[in-house]
Design a protein around this motif. Structure first.
Motif, PDB file in Angstrom:
ATOM      1  N   CYS A 123      22.555  -1.593   0.852  1.00 28.04           N
ATOM      2  CA  CYS A 123      22.495  -2.318   2.121  1.00 28.04           C
ATOM      3  C   CYS A 123      22.043  -3.747   1.830  1.00 28.04           C
ATOM      4  N   SER A 126      18.426  -4.276   3.749  1.00 31.95           N
ATOM      5  CA  SER A 126      17.202  -3.604   3.303  1.00 31.95           C
ATOM      6  C   SER A 126      17.150  -3.426   1.789  1.00 31.95           C
ATOM      7  N   CYS A 142      25.961   1.073   8.450  1.00 36.97           N
ATOM      8  CA  CYS A 142      24.964   1.409   7.429  1.00 36.97           C
ATOM      9  C   CYS A 142      23.978   2.437   7.976  1.00 36.97           C
ATOM     10  N   CYS A 144      20.938   2.975   7.101  1.00 39.95           N
ATOM     11  CA  CYS A 144      19.524   2.576   7.207  1.00 39.95           C
ATOM     12  C   CYS A 144      19.270   1.642   8.384  1.00 39.95           C
ATOM     13  N   CYS A 145      20.180   0.702   8.642  1.00 42.77           N
ATOM     14  CA  CYS A 145      19.899  -0.290   9.678  1.00 42.77           C
ATOM     15  C   CYS A 145      20.839  -0.169  10.880  1.00 42.77           C
TER      16      CYS A 145
END
Ligand SMILES: [Zn+2]
Length: 240
Positions: A123, A126, A142, A144-145
């Protein structure tokens, strides 16, 4: 004969080529008919993320094809690590310039992918790294975000810093045997590793199809396929 304690191995495209993996050809600047500036630079990714994702999707497919497997050279290095580390006070580090996972498939664990890994995405927000075996689109979300288009191949592109250099130079400064396998010695900083090892008074060994520009930096040379020469060399090391 000298008794070595700390081995550092550097592998390059040659060892993957023996498993049938196509790599970047420096001679014409092409990688599977794509120009390097289009598919292997941050600028290329910015310009056309869909094309870049497509390119790495295809490389990933090719790597995961059933005909691709680790070869006897990968196996020999994994065996060397396993047996070397059972000896008290002995150290081992494998540094690869390759982005495939053939060293892992052979069982190597003390391994640094200095140019990144084809089976991972990162990513951009991050810096979190994900393992993936499937295709990625230009605007996938993504995990994670939750943002679109933030995932990039976890590959060190031209103009970017190789990974874990500090750890690499530390190991080189402490090694007493440096082994270079299937690498032309043309791409820096990896091309400087033999010099670093020599400065640490290490014995340096090169296994390659043919002599390289770095010939003088090595105390011993084996010319031929790594899959044929490396298993015997590893046997000789382990029989001491
Ligand atoms: Zn993210």
């Amino acid at each position: 004969m000298t008794h070595y304690k700390s081995i550092v191995v550097l592998t390059g495209a040659g060892i993957s080529a023996e498993s049938g993996i196509q790599t970047f050809r420096a001679s014409d600047g092409l990688w599977e008919e794509h120009r390097i500036d289009e598919v292997a630079t941050p600028e290329g990714f910015k310009k056309n993320p869909a094309l870049v994702q497509q390119f790495y999707n295809a490389r990933r497919d090719a790597l995961l094809h059933e005909r691709i497997a680790a070869n006897p050279a990968h196996m020999a290095l994994a065996q060397l690590e396993r047996e070397w580390l059972t000896r008290p006070g002995h150290q081992f580090l494998l540094i690869t310039q390759n982005i495939d996972d053939l060293h892992e498939r052979a069982g190597s664990e003390k391994l640094i992918h200095m140019h990144g890994e084809l089976l991972k995405m990162r990513c951009e927000l991050s810096q979190q790294v994900f393992t993936i075996h499937h295709d990625i689109g230009g605007d996938d979300i993504c995990a994670c975000c939750g943002e679109k288009g933030r995932l990039r191949p976890h590959i060190v592109w031209f103009g970017e810093m190789p990974l874990k250099l500090e750890q690499i130079y530390r190991a080189l400064a402490n090694c007493d045997l440096f082994l270079s396998v299937g690498t032309s010695g043309n791409v820096y900083p990896a091309a400087g590793f033999a010099q670093e090892a020599k400065q640490a008074d290490a014995y340096t060994v090169e296994i390659n199809l043919e002599p390289t520009k770095q010939n003088d930096l090595f105390d011993k040379h084996f010319y031929g396929k790594a899959g044929e020469t490396l298993p015997a060399f590893v046997d000789s090391l382990l029989s001491r």
